[in-house]
Design an enzyme around this catalytic site. Structure first.
Site, short mmCIF file in Angstrom:
data_model
loop_
_atom_site.label_atom_id
_atom_site.label_comp_id
_atom_site.label_asym_id
_atom_site.label_seq_id
_atom_site.Cartn_x
_atom_site.Cartn_y
_atom_site.Cartn_z
N HIS A 1 34.19 9.46 2.73
CA HIS A 1 34.98 8.34 2.21
C HIS A 1 34.90 7.13 3.12
CE1 HIS A 1 38.12 10.32 4.76
NE2 HIS A 1 38.47 9.06 5.02
N HIS B 1 37.69 2.26 8.23
CA HIS B 1 36.84 3.27 8.86
C HIS B 1 35.88 3.88 7.85
CE1 HIS B 1 40.12 5.85 7.26
NE2 HIS B 1 39.18 6.77 7.17
N GLU C 1 35.56 8.34 11.44
CA GLU C 1 36.28 9.61 11.29
C GLU C 1 35.25 10.71 11.06
OE1 GLU C 1 39.55 11.74 8.32
OE2 GLU C 1 39.08 9.63 8.06
#
Length: 148
Positions: A8, A89, A138
């Site tokens: 994502h 992010h 992440e």
């Protein structure tokens, strides 16, 4: 360690409700999760599903909408600098979170905080943007039950 798929893209927003209107009305999104709070991370999140290369919705990369939850949210600093919100992010999957953590540490990359459970219910950690070409990154363990 082997890089997995882009799970994502995190997008910070002052209002998930307004952002959902944008993704539905402007971008034509049809599959969106209900917003939910992650109090330990100080955010409210929801996911907008995108289609994969075959057009199947829910199998592509997701967009994670992130709204600060409370006055002490770590996202507040980002929102002060970016009051309209914006890309926060990117998140990549890995098969083994501990192996990935050791791999990045072994290369001198700064990990921000402990490994913890993220919005998909799997272990995650973040890497400092200064070590990742300016991008907060992440790393998440690939969901085991085809959760998306």
């Amino acid at each position: 360690m082997k890089l997995g798929r882009l799970n994502h893209i995190g997008v910070a927003t002052p209002s998930i409700e307004e952002s959902l209107r944008y993704y539905r009305d402007t971008m034509g999104a049809v599959q969106i999760t209900e917003p939910f709070d992650l109090p330990e991370q100080g955010v409210t999140v929801c996911f907008v599903d995108t289609p994969d290369s075959t057009g199947e919705v829910g199998k592509g990369t997701q967009i994670e909408l992130i709204e600060p939850l409370g006055e002490t949210s770590t996202l507040n600093t980002f929102m002060e600098k970016n009051p309209l919100g914006g890309q926060h992010h990117v998140c990549y999957e890995v098969e083994d979170i501990e192996e990935a953590r050791h791999w990045f540490e072994g290369r001198g990359k700064r990990i921000l905080g402990p490994t913890r459970i993220g919005a998909h219910g799997t272990p995650i950690f973040f890497l400092h943007p200064k070590d990742m070409m300016g991008q907060l990154t992440e790393i998440m363990e690939t969901p085991k039950k085809d959760a998306h």
